[in-house]
Design a protein around this motif. Sequence first.
Motif, PDB file in Angstrom:
ATOM      1  N   VAL A  89       0.839  -1.209   0.000  1.00 28.12           N
ATOM      2  CA  VAL A  89       0.000   0.000   0.000  1.00 28.12           C
ATOM      3  C   VAL A  89       0.869   1.253   0.000  1.00 28.12           C
ATOM      4  O   VAL A  89       0.573   2.241  -0.683  1.00 28.12           O
ATOM      5  CB  VAL A  89      -0.956  -0.003   1.213  1.00 28.12           C
ATOM      6  CG1 VAL A  89      -1.662   1.347   1.350  1.00 28.12           C
ATOM      7  CG2 VAL A  89      -1.989  -1.115   1.074  1.00 28.12           C
ATOM      8  N   GLU A  90       1.969   1.227   0.755  1.00 25.65           N
ATOM      9  CA  GLU A  90       2.877   2.378   0.787  1.00 25.65           C
ATOM     10  C   GLU A  90       3.498   2.620  -0.587  1.00 25.65           C
ATOM     11  O   GLU A  90       3.625   3.774  -1.029  1.00 25.65           O
ATOM     12  CB  GLU A  90       3.974   2.146   1.831  1.00 25.65           C
ATOM     13  CG  GLU A  90       3.479   2.239   3.265  1.00 25.65           C
ATOM     14  CD  GLU A  90       4.580   1.972   4.266  1.00 25.65           C
ATOM     15  OE1 GLU A  90       5.703   1.618   3.827  1.00 25.65           O
ATOM     16  OE2 GLU A  90       4.326   2.107   5.482  1.00 25.65           O
ATOM     17  N   GLU A  91       3.885   1.532  -1.265  1.00 26.63           N
ATOM     18  CA  GLU A  91       4.465   1.689  -2.599  1.00 26.63           C
ATOM     19  C   GLU A  91       3.423   2.190  -3.586  1.00 26.63           C
ATOM     20  O   GLU A  91       3.728   3.018  -4.459  1.00 26.63           O
ATOM     21  CB  GLU A  91       5.039   0.351  -3.080  1.00 26.63           C
ATOM     22  CG  GLU A  91       5.823   0.473  -4.383  1.00 26.63           C
ATOM     23  CD  GLU A  91       6.568  -0.783  -4.759  1.00 26.63           C
ATOM     24  OE1 GLU A  91       7.095  -0.836  -5.897  1.00 26.63           O
ATOM     25  OE2 GLU A  91       6.632  -1.722  -3.938  1.00 26.63           O
ATOM     26  N   TYR A  92       2.197   1.716  -3.447  1.00 33.40           N
ATOM     27  CA  TYR A  92       1.096   2.192  -4.293  1.00 33.40           C
ATOM     28  C   TYR A  92       0.896   3.697  -4.099  1.00 33.40           C
ATOM     29  O   TYR A  92       0.726   4.452  -5.068  1.00 33.40           O
ATOM     30  CB  TYR A  92      -0.182   1.435  -3.954  1.00 33.40           C
ATOM     31  CG  TYR A  92      -1.450   2.100  -4.442  1.00 33.40           C
ATOM     32  CD1 TYR A  92      -1.781   2.107  -5.797  1.00 33.40           C
ATOM     33  CD2 TYR A  92      -2.314   2.732  -3.544  1.00 33.40           C
ATOM     34  CE1 TYR A  92      -2.947   2.720  -6.247  1.00 33.40           C
ATOM     35  CE2 TYR A  92      -3.474   3.345  -3.980  1.00 33.40           C
ATOM     36  CZ  TYR A  92      -3.788   3.345  -5.333  1.00 33.40           C
ATOM     37  OH  TYR A  92      -4.936   3.953  -5.774  1.00 33.40           O
ATOM     38  N   ALA A  93       0.932   4.145  -2.845  1.00 30.68           N
ATOM     39  CA  ALA A  93       0.748   5.568  -2.547  1.00 30.68           C
ATOM     40  C   ALA A  93       1.852   6.405  -3.195  1.00 30.68           C
ATOM     41  O   ALA A  93       1.597   7.506  -3.709  1.00 30.68           O
ATOM     42  CB  ALA A  93       0.731   5.788  -1.036  1.00 30.68           C
ATOM     43  N   GLN A  94       3.080   5.905  -3.179  1.00 29.83           N
ATOM     44  CA  GLN A  94       4.195   6.623  -3.801  1.00 29.83           C
ATOM     45  C   GLN A  94       4.006   6.729  -5.305  1.00 29.83           C
ATOM     46  O   GLN A  94       4.253   7.780  -5.909  1.00 29.83           O
ATOM     47  CB  GLN A  94       5.505   5.909  -3.477  1.00 29.83           C
ATOM     48  CG  GLN A  94       5.910   5.995  -2.012  1.00 29.83           C
ATOM     49  CD  GLN A  94       7.131   5.165  -1.689  1.00 29.83           C
ATOM     50  OE1 GLN A  94       7.660   4.461  -2.540  1.00 29.83           O
ATOM     51  NE2 GLN A  94       7.591   5.236  -0.449  1.00 29.83           N
ATOM     52  N   LYS A  95       3.581   5.643  -5.929  1.00 28.14           N
ATOM     53  CA  LYS A  95       3.374   5.648  -7.379  1.00 28.14           C
ATOM     54  C   LYS A  95       2.220   6.563  -7.749  1.00 28.14           C
ATOM     55  O   LYS A  95       2.287   7.296  -8.747  1.00 28.14           O
ATOM     56  CB  LYS A  95       3.107   4.220  -7.878  1.00 28.14           C
ATOM     57  CG  LYS A  95       4.315   3.293  -7.769  1.00 28.14           C
ATOM     58  CD  LYS A  95       4.002   1.892  -8.264  1.00 28.14           C
ATOM     59  CE  LYS A  95       5.202   0.966  -8.097  1.00 28.14           C
ATOM     60  NZ  LYS A  95       6.349   1.367  -8.936  1.00 28.14           N
ATOM     61  N   LEU A  96       1.154   6.536  -6.950  1.00 28.95           N
ATOM     62  CA  LEU A  96       0.020   7.417  -7.209  1.00 28.95           C
ATOM     63  C   LEU A  96       0.413   8.871  -7.019  1.00 28.95           C
ATOM     64  O   LEU A  96      -0.027   9.757  -7.773  1.00 28.95           O
ATOM     65  CB  LEU A  96      -1.136   7.051  -6.280  1.00 28.95           C
ATOM     66  CG  LEU A  96      -2.416   7.884  -6.436  1.00 28.95           C
ATOM     67  CD1 LEU A  96      -2.990   7.737  -7.840  1.00 28.95           C
ATOM     68  CD2 LEU A  96      -3.456   7.473  -5.391  1.00 28.95           C
ATOM     69  N   SER A  97       1.251   9.139  -6.016  1.00 23.62           N
ATOM     70  CA  SER A  97       1.706  10.508  -5.755  1.00 23.62           C
ATOM     71  C   SER A  97       2.503  11.046  -6.944  1.00 23.62           C
ATOM     72  O   SER A  97       2.366  12.223  -7.304  1.00 23.62           O
ATOM     73  CB  SER A  97       2.562  10.526  -4.491  1.00 23.62           C
ATOM     74  OG  SER A  97       3.078  11.820  -4.260  1.00 23.62           O
ATOM     75  N   ARG A  98       3.313  10.203  -7.555  1.00 25.02           N
ATOM     76  CA  ARG A  98       4.098  10.631  -8.718  1.00 25.02           C
ATOM     77  C   ARG A  98       3.173  10.972  -9.887  1.00 25.02           C
ATOM     78  O   ARG A  98       3.362  11.988 -10.562  1.00 25.02           O
ATOM     79  CB  ARG A  98       5.084   9.538  -9.129  1.00 25.02           C
ATOM     80  CG  ARG A  98       5.878   9.871 -10.387  1.00 25.02           C
ATOM     81  CD  ARG A  98       7.021   8.910 -10.607  1.00 25.02           C
ATOM     82  NE  ARG A  98       7.709   9.136 -11.859  1.00 25.02           N
ATOM     83  CZ  ARG A  98       8.552  10.132 -12.084  1.00 25.02           C
ATOM     84  NH1 ARG A  98       8.792  11.003 -11.128  1.00 25.02           N
ATOM     85  NH2 ARG A  98       9.150  10.263 -13.250  1.00 25.02           N
ATOM     86  N   VAL A  99       2.166  10.133 -10.099  1.00 24.16           N
ATOM     87  CA  VAL A  99       1.198  10.410 -11.163  1.00 24.16           C
ATOM     88  C   VAL A  99       0.509  11.746 -10.898  1.00 24.16           C
ATOM     89  O   VAL A  99       0.378  12.593 -11.790  1.00 24.16           O
ATOM     90  CB  VAL A  99       0.146   9.280 -11.256  1.00 24.16           C
ATOM     91  CG1 VAL A  99      -0.996   9.689 -12.191  1.00 24.16           C
ATOM     92  CG2 VAL A  99       0.792   7.997 -11.756  1.00 24.16           C
ATOM     93  N   THR A 100       0.088  11.960  -9.669  1.00 24.41           N
ATOM     94  CA  THR A 100      -0.635  13.179  -9.297  1.00 24.41           C
ATOM     95  C   THR A 100       0.237  14.416  -9.472  1.00 24.41           C
ATOM     96  O   THR A 100      -0.220  15.454  -9.962  1.00 24.41           O
ATOM     97  CB  THR A 100      -1.117  13.090  -7.841  1.00 24.41           C
ATOM     98  OG1 THR A 100      -1.944  11.930  -7.685  1.00 24.41           O
ATOM     99  CG2 THR A 100      -1.928  14.318  -7.456  1.00 24.41           C
ATOM    100  N   TYR A 101       1.505  14.308  -9.080  1.00 24.63           N
ATOM    101  CA  TYR A 101       2.428  15.446  -9.198  1.00 24.63           C
ATOM    102  C   TYR A 101       2.594  15.864 -10.664  1.00 24.63           C
ATOM    103  O   TYR A 101       2.471  17.047 -11.005  1.00 24.63           O
ATOM    104  CB  TYR A 101       3.782  15.072  -8.604  1.00 24.63           C
ATOM    105  CG  TYR A 101       4.877  16.070  -8.938  1.00 24.63           C
ATOM    106  CD1 TYR A 101       4.954  17.294  -8.293  1.00 24.63           C
ATOM    107  CD2 TYR A 101       5.828  15.776  -9.918  1.00 24.63           C
ATOM    108  CE1 TYR A 101       5.952  18.214  -8.602  1.00 24.63           C
ATOM    109  CE2 TYR A 101       6.828  16.683 -10.240  1.00 24.63           C
ATOM    110  CZ  TYR A 101       6.883  17.893  -9.578  1.00 24.63           C
ATOM    111  OH  TYR A 101       7.856  18.802  -9.900  1.00 24.63           O
ATOM    112  N   LEU A 102       2.860  14.889 -11.518  1.00 24.70           N
ATOM    113  CA  LEU A 102       3.052  15.192 -12.937  1.00 24.70           C
ATOM    114  C   LEU A 102       1.749  15.694 -13.566  1.00 24.70           C
ATOM    115  O   LEU A 102       1.759  16.595 -14.411  1.00 24.70           O
ATOM    116  CB  LEU A 102       3.553  13.948 -13.676  1.00 24.70           C
ATOM    117  CG  LEU A 102       4.956  13.463 -13.265  1.00 24.70           C
ATOM    118  CD1 LEU A 102       5.248  12.100 -13.871  1.00 24.70           C
ATOM    119  CD2 LEU A 102       6.023  14.467 -13.687  1.00 24.70           C
TER     120      LEU A 102
END
Length: 218
Positions: A89-102
């Motif tokens: 879940v933590e890794e998913y949150a990091q990947k989602l955060s990168r998508v959101t930032y871009l």
Amino acid sequence: MKQLIIFILIIILGFIVYDFYKDWDRFHAPEYHYSTEAIIDQEYHNQDVVMMYHDAITDLNSFIKLQWTANDIDVRLPEDDDLETTLAVEEYAQKLSRVTYLEQKLAQSASYKSNGWNNQQIIDFENNHSNPEEIKAFDQKSLMKELYNNHWENSQRIGAKNVLIFEIQKILIARGYDISLDGVFAKATMEALANFESKNNLFPDGKIDVLTFEALLM
């Protein structure tokens, strides 16, 4: 005895059906593709960012499917709180955060372009944190300062005429002074300058000194 055997068979059949369903469910992950309602700038000045955005979405989608099929973890709505699930879940949150930032960067660019900005103006804003109007005003002030440096010595006597005086007259007129716009340092222009200086706590001599000039540009 017969009833007991039937009962046991039913239980065994139940486990078989349950295991079959779990295996089927595990290898048939629900269709999930990240989507957004945001309007993004596909023509963003840095195409690497656009590519990184789409790659980040692909990576996110692949991770969600992998965790479901390989580890039986729905990282979006986890049912367990064991270590493996927590890390996923933590890794998913990091990947989602990168998508959101871009996505926010590209959406912001699209918003600016909807207001008439171009790529160069967006680059200037990102580098200087100034919008086109502020950059234009800064450029105009820079040009005025260059004019001042080149012409101030020849702009202090009555009857002098040059482009610096013309630009200063434009500023004074915009501030409500009723003077001619002719580039001539006449008595009316000197009196308007003296009045402006007095209102701005400057020595009211009607001269175009550096303090008066800076105050005019504010």
